[in-house]
Structure formats: C-alpha cells, structure tokens
Design a protein around this motif. Structure first.
Motif, PDB file in Angstrom:
ATOM      1  N   SER A  23       0.685   6.718  -6.510  1.00  0.00           N
ATOM      2  CA  SER A  23       0.013   7.923  -6.026  1.00  0.00           C
ATOM      3  C   SER A  23      -1.492   7.708  -6.017  1.00  0.00           C
ATOM      4  O   SER A  23      -2.046   7.100  -6.932  1.00  0.00           O
ATOM      5  N   LYS A  24      -2.143   8.178  -4.993  1.00  0.00           N
ATOM      6  CA  LYS A  24      -3.597   8.100  -4.918  1.00  0.00           C
ATOM      7  C   LYS A  24      -4.252   9.316  -5.549  1.00  0.00           C
ATOM      8  O   LYS A  24      -5.436   9.561  -5.359  1.00  0.00           O
ATOM      9  N   GLU A  25      -3.468  10.086  -6.290  1.00  0.00           N
ATOM     10  CA  GLU A  25      -3.992  11.209  -7.064  1.00  0.00           C
ATOM     11  C   GLU A  25      -4.797  12.190  -6.217  1.00  0.00           C
ATOM     12  O   GLU A  25      -6.008  12.373  -6.417  1.00  0.00           O
ATOM     13  N   PRO A  26      -4.149  12.839  -5.248  1.00  0.00           N
ATOM     14  CA  PRO A  26      -4.867  13.804  -4.411  1.00  0.00           C
ATOM     15  C   PRO A  26      -5.306  15.022  -5.221  1.00  0.00           C
ATOM     16  O   PRO A  26      -4.662  15.402  -6.206  1.00  0.00           O
ATOM     17  N   ARG A  27      -6.396  15.627  -4.800  1.00  0.00           N
ATOM     18  CA  ARG A  27      -6.899  16.847  -5.446  1.00  0.00           C
ATOM     19  C   ARG A  27      -7.471  17.752  -4.368  1.00  0.00           C
ATOM     20  O   ARG A  27      -7.990  17.285  -3.346  1.00  0.00           O
ATOM     21  N   PRO A  28      -7.414  19.049  -4.568  1.00  0.00           N
ATOM     22  CA  PRO A  28      -7.935  19.977  -3.565  1.00  0.00           C
ATOM     23  C   PRO A  28      -9.465  19.971  -3.540  1.00  0.00           C
ATOM     24  O   PRO A  28     -10.116  19.759  -4.570  1.00  0.00           O
ATOM     25  N   VAL A  29     -10.011  20.213  -2.357  1.00  0.00           N
ATOM     26  CA  VAL A  29     -11.471  20.235  -2.182  1.00  0.00           C
ATOM     27  C   VAL A  29     -11.889  21.636  -1.739  1.00  0.00           C
ATOM     28  O   VAL A  29     -11.387  22.153  -0.732  1.00  0.00           O
ATOM     29  N   TYR A  30     -12.807  22.210  -2.496  1.00  0.00           N
ATOM     30  CA  TYR A  30     -13.305  23.552  -2.227  1.00  0.00           C
ATOM     31  C   TYR A  30     -14.717  23.491  -1.635  1.00  0.00           C
ATOM     32  O   TYR A  30     -15.366  22.443  -1.639  1.00  0.00           O
ATOM     33  N   ALA A  31     -15.195  24.644  -1.183  1.00  0.00           N
ATOM     34  CA  ALA A  31     -16.513  24.718  -0.544  1.00  0.00           C
ATOM     35  C   ALA A  31     -17.626  24.267  -1.475  1.00  0.00           C
ATOM     36  O   ALA A  31     -18.604  23.653  -1.033  1.00  0.00           O
ATOM     37  N   ASP A  35     -20.477  21.617  -0.370  1.00  0.00           N
ATOM     38  CA  ASP A  35     -21.897  21.948  -0.384  1.00  0.00           C
ATOM     39  C   ASP A  35     -22.692  20.952  -1.225  1.00  0.00           C
ATOM     40  O   ASP A  35     -23.754  20.472  -0.823  1.00  0.00           O
ATOM     41  N   LEU A  36     -22.176  20.651  -2.415  1.00  0.00           N
ATOM     42  CA  LEU A  36     -22.899  19.792  -3.345  1.00  0.00           C
ATOM     43  C   LEU A  36     -23.138  18.401  -2.762  1.00  0.00           C
ATOM     44  O   LEU A  36     -24.217  17.814  -2.929  1.00  0.00           O
ATOM     45  N   LEU A  37     -22.135  17.868  -2.067  1.00  0.00           N
ATOM     46  CA  LEU A  37     -22.233  16.514  -1.529  1.00  0.00           C
ATOM     47  C   LEU A  37     -22.930  16.461  -0.169  1.00  0.00           C
ATOM     48  O   LEU A  37     -23.249  15.376   0.318  1.00  0.00           O
ATOM     49  N   GLY A  38     -23.151  17.607   0.449  1.00  0.00           N
ATOM     50  CA  GLY A  38     -23.869  17.619   1.711  1.00  0.00           C
ATOM     51  C   GLY A  38     -23.002  17.641   2.949  1.00  0.00           C
ATOM     52  O   GLY A  38     -23.482  17.356   4.054  1.00  0.00           O
ATOM     53  N   PHE A  39     -21.738  18.022   2.813  1.00  0.00           N
ATOM     54  CA  PHE A  39     -20.855  18.076   3.978  1.00  0.00           C
ATOM     55  C   PHE A  39     -21.213  19.236   4.919  1.00  0.00           C
ATOM     56  O   PHE A  39     -20.772  19.249   6.070  1.00  0.00           O
ATOM     57  N   ASP A  40     -22.007  20.183   4.426  1.00  0.00           N
ATOM     58  CA  ASP A  40     -22.389  21.290   5.294  1.00  0.00           C
ATOM     59  C   ASP A  40     -23.288  20.843   6.444  1.00  0.00           C
ATOM     60  O   ASP A  40     -23.503  21.577   7.409  1.00  0.00           O
ATOM     61  N   LYS A  41     -23.809  19.616   6.354  1.00  0.00           N
ATOM     62  CA  LYS A  41     -24.599  19.068   7.459  1.00  0.00           C
ATOM     63  C   LYS A  41     -23.710  18.601   8.613  1.00  0.00           C
ATOM     64  O   LYS A  41     -24.193  18.387   9.736  1.00  0.00           O
ATOM     65  N   PHE A  42     -22.419  18.435   8.326  1.00  0.00           N
ATOM     66  CA  PHE A  42     -21.501  17.901   9.342  1.00  0.00           C
ATOM     67  C   PHE A  42     -20.489  18.942   9.823  1.00  0.00           C
ATOM     68  O   PHE A  42     -20.068  18.897  10.978  1.00  0.00           O
ATOM     69  N   TRP A  43     -20.070  19.847   8.930  1.00  0.00           N
ATOM     70  CA  TRP A  43     -18.972  20.744   9.247  1.00  0.00           C
ATOM     71  C   TRP A  43     -19.356  22.205   8.998  1.00  0.00           C
ATOM     72  O   TRP A  43     -20.220  22.510   8.169  1.00  0.00           O
ATOM     73  N   GLU A  44     -18.665  23.078   9.668  1.00  0.00           N
ATOM     74  CA  GLU A  44     -18.792  24.520   9.463  1.00  0.00           C
ATOM     75  C   GLU A  44     -17.623  25.005   8.596  1.00  0.00           C
ATOM     76  O   GLU A  44     -16.483  24.601   8.804  1.00  0.00           O
ATOM     77  N   TYR A  45     -17.906  25.877   7.652  1.00  0.00           N
ATOM     78  CA  TYR A  45     -16.848  26.453   6.817  1.00  0.00           C
ATOM     79  C   TYR A  45     -17.425  27.648   6.062  1.00  0.00           C
ATOM     80  O   TYR A  45     -18.632  27.728   5.813  1.00  0.00           O
ATOM     81  N   ASP A  46     -16.553  28.569   5.717  1.00  0.00           N
ATOM     82  CA  ASP A  46     -16.971  29.717   4.918  1.00  0.00           C
ATOM     83  C   ASP A  46     -17.277  29.262   3.493  1.00  0.00           C
ATOM     84  O   ASP A  46     -16.639  28.339   2.974  1.00  0.00           O
ATOM     85  N   LYS A  47     -18.209  29.945   2.866  1.00  0.00           N
ATOM     86  CA  LYS A  47     -18.645  29.532   1.527  1.00  0.00           C
ATOM     87  C   LYS A  47     -17.807  30.185   0.427  1.00  0.00           C
ATOM     88  O   LYS A  47     -18.322  30.593  -0.616  1.00  0.00           O
ATOM     89  N   GLN A  48     -16.509  30.329   0.648  1.00  0.00           N
ATOM     90  CA  GLN A  48     -15.634  30.900  -0.377  1.00  0.00           C
ATOM     91  C   GLN A  48     -15.024  29.783  -1.222  1.00  0.00           C
ATOM     92  O   GLN A  48     -14.855  28.664  -0.755  1.00  0.00           O
ATOM     93  N   ASN A  49     -14.697  30.089  -2.484  1.00  0.00           N
ATOM     94  CA  ASN A  49     -14.140  29.093  -3.394  1.00  0.00           C
ATOM     95  C   ASN A  49     -12.814  29.535  -3.999  1.00  0.00           C
ATOM     96  O   ASN A  49     -12.430  29.078  -5.065  1.00  0.00           O
ATOM     97  N   ASP A  50     -12.113  30.385  -3.275  1.00  0.00           N
ATOM     98  CA  ASP A  50     -10.810  30.828  -3.746  1.00  0.00           C
ATOM     99  C   ASP A  50      -9.690  29.927  -3.232  1.00  0.00           C
ATOM    100  O   ASP A  50      -8.658  29.778  -3.895  1.00  0.00           O
ATOM    101  N   ILE A  51      -9.875  29.359  -2.054  1.00  0.00           N
ATOM    102  CA  ILE A  51      -8.834  28.566  -1.414  1.00  0.00           C
ATOM    103  C   ILE A  51      -9.441  27.231  -0.958  1.00  0.00           C
ATOM    104  O   ILE A  51     -10.546  27.205  -0.409  1.00  0.00           O
ATOM    105  N   PRO A  52      -8.750  26.115  -1.174  1.00  0.00           N
ATOM    106  CA  PRO A  52      -9.292  24.809  -0.764  1.00  0.00           C
ATOM    107  C   PRO A  52      -9.227  24.613   0.756  1.00  0.00           C
ATOM    108  O   PRO A  52      -8.448  25.270   1.448  1.00  0.00           O
ATOM    109  N   TYR A  53     -10.036  23.671   1.229  1.00  0.00           N
ATOM    110  CA  TYR A  53     -10.069  23.347   2.655  1.00  0.00           C
ATOM    111  C   TYR A  53      -9.344  22.043   2.975  1.00  0.00           C
ATOM    112  O   TYR A  53      -8.806  21.872   4.064  1.00  0.00           O
TER     113      TYR A  53
END
Length: 764
Positions: A23-31, A35-53
């Motif tokens: 297993s490659k040990e998958p984990r969910p990724v939240y907003a 944001d912290l890593l800078g993906f908001d420069k590439f993608w659009e997404y709501d800034k909610q943290n209740d559900i992963p993307y």
C-alpha cells in the motif's frame, strides 16, 4: 488487508477483493494543506475543511484517479517544489477541465460503495480482539488501549469498545509533552467520551518536561532516541503500576501498529511478548490494515479526525522528531511555528559546531548526532581509563549517590575497589586482574558510576525494576535490591550518559574506501577461479585494482595480496551464497570503515533520502568529496551478492537507500559473528542477550544482531540452536529473567571457520 483504486465517480477510495501486496498509504487532502503548499496558485477550490478534495500518496497527489501533482525537495524552512505533470501535447494536466473548481469527495457514497468490505474487515478484527482477550483474561492483571490521538489509535479504540465488555479495559494516553496542539484537543474530547461511557482514561507523563529533557540529554537524534524511553515507555509503565497497584503487573496493550507504515513494522506479529515493553504483552489488532481502510473506517463510523491531518500532516506523533522527513518538518514549521521554535532554539544553543546559517537545521544535521562530542560546553562527567593494570574511573560533579547504585551488584564489600574523594569529585580504582576474571562485571561496575555521574531521575531505571526497589522522591533510594540487573539493561547503563558521552578515540581514517570504483561480480568470479594467478593478468585499471585489493583484504580473502585459507573456504561454500557473504560482511564490519558506517548509521527498515545521508556523513566530519562517493557506493555494493543474495539493503526508485534484515541460512555464520564481536570487545565472551541486541559492550565491536538486522525474536532460537549443535563453542541459558550467553574461552573465530569444512550442511 485489501488493495484499492480511486473512484472517478465519488472521488474517493474503492477497495478491491484482492489482498494488497503493498500500500502506498493514501491519505485525504483538505483545503488547508493545499493552501499551505501553494496549490491555490494552480487550482480553484472552496476554502472549507470539512470534506477532502483528493488523496496523497507520499509526494504524489491524486484527483479522481489521475495524478495531478507531485512535490519535490523542501526542508524545514523551504516549501517543496510543486510539479504539475503534462500530457503528450506538453499541456499541464488539470484536475477539472477548463480550470473549474475542484469537487469534494462524496464521502457518503464512498463509504456505501465500500460497506461490504468494511464489514468484513471490522468483523475479522473484532474476532481477533475477542480471541486474545479470551485467551488471557484470567491470566493478566490489565488490558489497555494505547491511545495516541492519531487515526490508527482512534480506529483501534472504537474496535476494542465494540469487541470487549465495559470494565474489561482502560485507555492510556502516553503524553510525551511534544504532541501536536491539535492532538491535545482530540485527547480532551476522547477522555470526556470515555468517561461518559464508563471507560477509565489515564494520562501517563514523565516528570521531566521536554524543554528540560532536551537540555539535560541533548537533542534526540536517530541514533540517540532517549526520548522514547523517557517520555513514552517509562511513564506508561509507572502509570500502569499505579493503576494496578502492582510493581510486577503483567498486562496486554492493544496497539495501533500497522505493517504498511514501515519495513520494520512489516515484520511484526499480531501478538508478541516483551517486544514493545519488557515483560508485557502487545496485540497489534489492526496490523494488516492499510491507511485506505483506516480512513474509510473513520468516515464510516463518524469518528473524530485529528485536525493535524487536515493541515497536511501524514502522521500525528511528536511535534518535532528526528525520525521525521523534511517535507513534514516544513508543514509543521508553518502550522505550529511557536511550538517548533522552542525546539529549534534548544538545538541552536546546543550545537557546538559551526555549519553556517541554518544548514544544521534545514539539512537535518541535528538528527545525525551520535554522541555528545558536538554539544556546546559539554564535558565528560565520567571518564574511564585502563592503565598499568588498573581501571580508573573519574567522576566529576555526580548527580546521584554511587553508594545506592552499587547495591544493584550484590555483595559489593568483596569487590577490591577504592574511592578517593576530591571535593565533589572522586576517583574509583579497581585492579584489572579482578575484572579479567569477571568480564561481565566490568561493564556493570562502570555503569554504577555512569549512573552516579549522569542520573537525571528520568524514570527509565525505575520502570525497568518491576520489584519496585528503586524510587526517586527527593533523592535516589534503592531498598532491598534483588540484584536482577534490569536497571542495567539500558544502553551504556544510563541514557543520559549515552547521549552526552564524548568518544575518547576519534578515528582519523576516512570512511571513503572505494571512491567511485566498486568491485564487480565478474572480478570476484575470476578471483576465486584463478586464485593467486589472478594478479598476473587481472585487466583492471589502477583505481579498480586499488579498490579491489582493499575490499579483498578487509574481507579476509587476501593477506599481502595472497589467497587466504578463508578464501579457499569461501570458494568451497560457493562465493555467491548468503553464507559466504554473511562471513565476508562480518569481516568487513570489523575492518572496513565504509561498510561499518552503513551498519552503524542506517537503521533496519528505514528509507534514507540522499539529503539525509549526506547530512549524516557531514556530521561524521566527512568532506563534501567523501559524502557523494559513500552515498553512491551503497547502490553499487547492493548489485553484489551482498544485496542480491544476503539482502543487506537496496535503493528505492526515488534514490533512497535502505538497510534490510539479512537472509541467513547457516547458523554458523551467527556463531562466527559472535566470536568476532567478542574478540573485538577485549575478548569478553560472556554477555546477556540484551547487551547483544543493544551492542552495548564498550562499542569496540559490532554485534552480529546489528550487522544482520536481527531482533530478539530472530536471534533467540538461533542461539538455542547453536548451543544445542555446538555446545563446545557456546552455552545459552534462558531461564526466568536470566539471559546468559557464554562463548568458550579456548575457542576463536578461526575455529568457527573450520566448522564450515565439516560436511554438516546448512543449519536451518
């Protein structure tokens, strides 16, 4: 347990009925992570943290079955680089067409699509928990769930609650004092839930605060992991003694260890005794679960998720850990800057070497510390010399009373030692003739004064003593000692001494033995076929010849370029076999600094990125020219039977290097290693299994357990088998708590090699 794919429909995970291979040990990724890593420069997404993307596997990010990004590099102070893959037309792959906003994972649909598989996983695990409880419920004093606040222990606690009756277990949180701030929120809420359900919830914590212990011991490192004993194991043992009211309690811990987490944990069994904590049972109930199943179970059962995961942390352990990786350090530094700064400041203040700027921190040099040599203003409070027939121990500014510690040795009045008091310091003298007659005693005697000099009341000795004879109220007190020596069953006798000691002998020899030229299989093939005639027409270049000669000499195959008797024996065994390379590796560990460095510094089951290895090498006083050769040489060495047959290690696709447990099919190899080890340790041929495992006999030799990556469960049947087959060489006694290994005084490692000439076949 099962393999998985990503569902385009739900954006989630879909389990398959086939067992997982890896297993490659998958984990969910939240907003928050995006944001912290800078993906908001590439993608659009709501800034909610209740559900992963989406989902992440190590440094790869997957969105509805497509890898949409990877991370590269990064360290404590610098963000990793985001790499967006391109299609065949050179266009960036977008998660959504035309740059539309990311869709969240349909968690409910994902759970329902996996419901049947989840039920099977849950039922089989609950049965395991019930089975081990039924097996021991009338034999043990206590069952407890080891709760950490992370995802695995949250799942484990829920399963144990479903499996066992109320009142049959308690929950214990080992508070290291270094937990994520988000973890403490989970602990508070979980404790409230347990108390509401009538489940006792206990917190075990050291009397030392981390900020205090990091100063007293020096910052922990990969080789000096005193923190685990001081802040985890010892406090939990002492807490459970208080809970049961018994110093010698025997309990079983349900532990959320999973085999997919690391190569080392992949070798764990469901049930074990004394492997995690001495004298206690453990049950790794979710051992075969993958992280995919853990996350699915959390969502399916609406179990609280530690917010640390949503912020980009793959694990929720200690806040600043030497075992962490650089990308993880960057995430934690960004999320918890104030808490991290506390530990960074301690490291900076303790660093006695000038690495320039923040390189010591950013490049991970601090995790490579192997002694107290590079700690600023650190002096040896306990030094030992053997000269003119006398062992002399000088203790400066002792922290505890030697008169208490020496009680652990039994009737010490018959020991012919003297004490010369010098203000607050003292000199201890003991005739060498006495310790030569009592080789095991020499180590114990030294440890008495190491403890006296360095004891900081960390609680580890106290927790090791299951008769409760050691107490630390206002001062150390040992009463009615039973002389079990368990308080000595610690590396160097004292964790503080081990972490702060300054090596008395700095080896000037370079660990770079091969430069960029490594021996090749066809060289060995010709050497063993042609023997001394090989030198007449070797066909090697000057550097190749120099390297090969060095390797052959250090492996014991040549002496003054002449074919040795050992070479004859290796040829008879078959030079490509794991038996042959086991023997050669023992010799190389003794006489080749580069091979010795790999064995001493690389832990079994861990992957070491290039940057980490280079930091470790630089910490060993190696030059920049040396480090690149020593790092790259590892992969080339693994192309020999050393890696391919003996399975000493490997190089991952990402370029990480790793050591693994060796494949030994002939027990005589272990016997040979034991004698070589003893001969290197002043020919002391009597030791305990604990000292063999910890390589704790003065550190002059390397134990075969360290060389081959063997643990207690591996080596115990090997030793018993050797004592049965070769009683003239070795005797072993495993009775009660006594683990005594004795090698015959009149035998040598050369005598063991002669055993291979016998037509006795391989020992299984």
């Amino acid at each position: 347990m099962y393999s998985y794919t990503y569902s385009q429909k739900t954006g989630g995970i879909l389990l398959n009925s086939t067992p997982t291979g890896f297993s490659k040990e998958p984990r969910p990724v939240y907003a928050a992570e995006l944001d912290l890593l800078g993906f908001d420069k590439f993608w659009e997404y709501d800034k909610q943290n209740d559900i992963p993307y989406m989902w992440a596997e190590a440094n790869a990010y997957w969105y509805r079955g497509v890898c949409v990004a990877k991370l590269k590099g990064g360290n404590l102070f610098n963000a990793p680089e985001i790499i967006i893959p391109v299609n065949d037309n050179g266009e960036s792959i977008l998660p959504e067409p035309n740059g539309k906003a990311l869709q969240v994972v349909d968690v409910n649909a994902m759970v329902e699509s996996n419901r049947e598989m989840l039920d099977i996983i849950e039922q089989s695990t609950v049965k395991k928990i019930i089975s081990v409880y039924t097996k021991y419920k009338d034999k043990l004093d206590l069952f407890h769930v080891a709760f950490s606040g992370g995802k695995d222990s949250a799942v484990l606690l829920d399963l144990v609650k479903k499996a066992l009756p109320l009142g049959s277990f308690v929950v214990v949180f080992g508070d290291t004092g270094m937990e994520f701030p988000d973890t403490y929120d989970v602990i508070d809420k979980t404790r409230q839930m347990c108390e509401a359900d009538g489940i006792p919830f206990y917190i075990a914590k050291s009397s030392l605060e981390p900020q205090e212990s990091w100063v007293l011991f020096g910052p922990p490192s990969r080789a000096l992991r005193w923190c685990c004993g001081v802040h985890k194991s010892a406090p939990q043992t002492l807490k459970l003694r208080a809970v049961t009211g018994k110093n010698d309690y025997t309990g079983l811990a349900f532990v959320g260890v999973r085999s997919e987490e690391s190569a080392k944990r992949a070798e764990y069994d469901y049930e074990n005794y004394s492997k995690k904590q001495r004298g206690q049972y453990s049950h790794n109930s979710i051992l075969e679960w993958t992280s995919a199943e853990v996350w699915l179970y959390l969502y399916a059962n609406n179990i609280m998720i530690n917010e640390a995961y949503k912020k980009g942390n793959a694990r929720a352990g200690c806040l600043f850990c030497p075992m962490s990786v650089k990308k993880a350090d960057f995430v934690k530094q960004q999320i918890y800057p104030r808490e991290i700064k506390t530990y960074l400041d301690i490291i900076k203040k303790s660093n006695g070497r000038d690495f320039g700027g923040n390189s010591y921190l950013a490049d991970g040099g601090w995790v490579s510390r192997r002694s107290g040599r590079d700690l600023i203003d650190n002096v040896m409070n306990c030094s030992e010399t053997l000269k003119d027939g006398m062992l002399t121990i000088k203790v400066t500014s002792p922290r505890s009373d030697w008169r208490e510690w020496i009680k652990t040795l039994g009737n010490f009045e018959d020991i012919p030692f003297t004490i010369e008091q010098q203000s607050n310091n003292y000199l201890v003298k003991l005739p060498e003739s006495y310790i030569n007659k009592n080789p095991t005693f020499r180590k114990l005697f030294k440890q008495v004064f190491r403890k006296s000099a360095y004891c900081v009341k960390c609680g580890v000795c106290e927790s090791n003593c299951n008769s409760g004879r050691i107490t630390f109220d206002n001062e150390l007190k040992i009463t009615n000692c039973e002389h079990c020596l368990k308080c000595h069953d610690i590396v160097d006798g004292c964790l503080a001494y081990n972490s702060l000691r300054i090596p008395t002998e700095e080896k000037a020899m370079s660990i770079n033995c091969f430069d960029s030229v490594l021996p090749k299989n066809d060289w060995f093939n010709r050497f063993f076929n042609e023997k001394n005639d090989f030198w007449n027409d070797h066909g090697l270049g000057p550097n190749q010849l120099k390297t090969f000669k060095r390797f052959l000499k250090d492996a014991g195959l040549t002496e003054k370029n002449n074919y040795t008797a050992l070479a004859e024996q290796i040829a008879a065994l078959g030079w490509e076999t794991n038996t042959a390379w086991g023997i050669l590796l023992i010799n190389l560990a003794t006489d080749n600094p580069q091979i010795r460095w790999y064995i001493s510094n690389l832990e079994i089951g861990m992957n070491y990125p290039r940057e980490t290895v280079i930091s470790m090498l630089l910490e060993s006083n190696s030059s920049n020219n040396v480090v690149k050769f020593v790092y790259s040489a590892f992969g080339k060495l693994m192309e020999l039977p050393l890696g391919a047959t003996l399975r000493f290690g490997y190089v991952t696709n990402e370029g990480n290097i790793a050591r693994t447990k060796c494949s030994i099919s002939d027990l005589r190899v272990i016997l040979y290693g034991l004698f070589k080890f003893a001969e290197k340790c002043n020919n002391y041929k009597e030791f305990t299994l604990a000292s063999l495992i910890s390589n704790g006999i003065d550190r002059d030799g390397i134990s075969p357990t360290r060389i081959f990556g063997l643990d207690r469960e591996d080596v115990t049947p090997m030793l018993l088998g050797l004592s049965t087959k070769y009683p003239e060489f070795i005797t072993v006694s495993f009775t009660h708590d006594l683990e005594k290994i004795t090698l015959a005084d009149y035998k040598t490692s050369a005598d063991v090699i002669e055993l291979f000439s016998e037509d006795s076949g391989n020992e299984q």
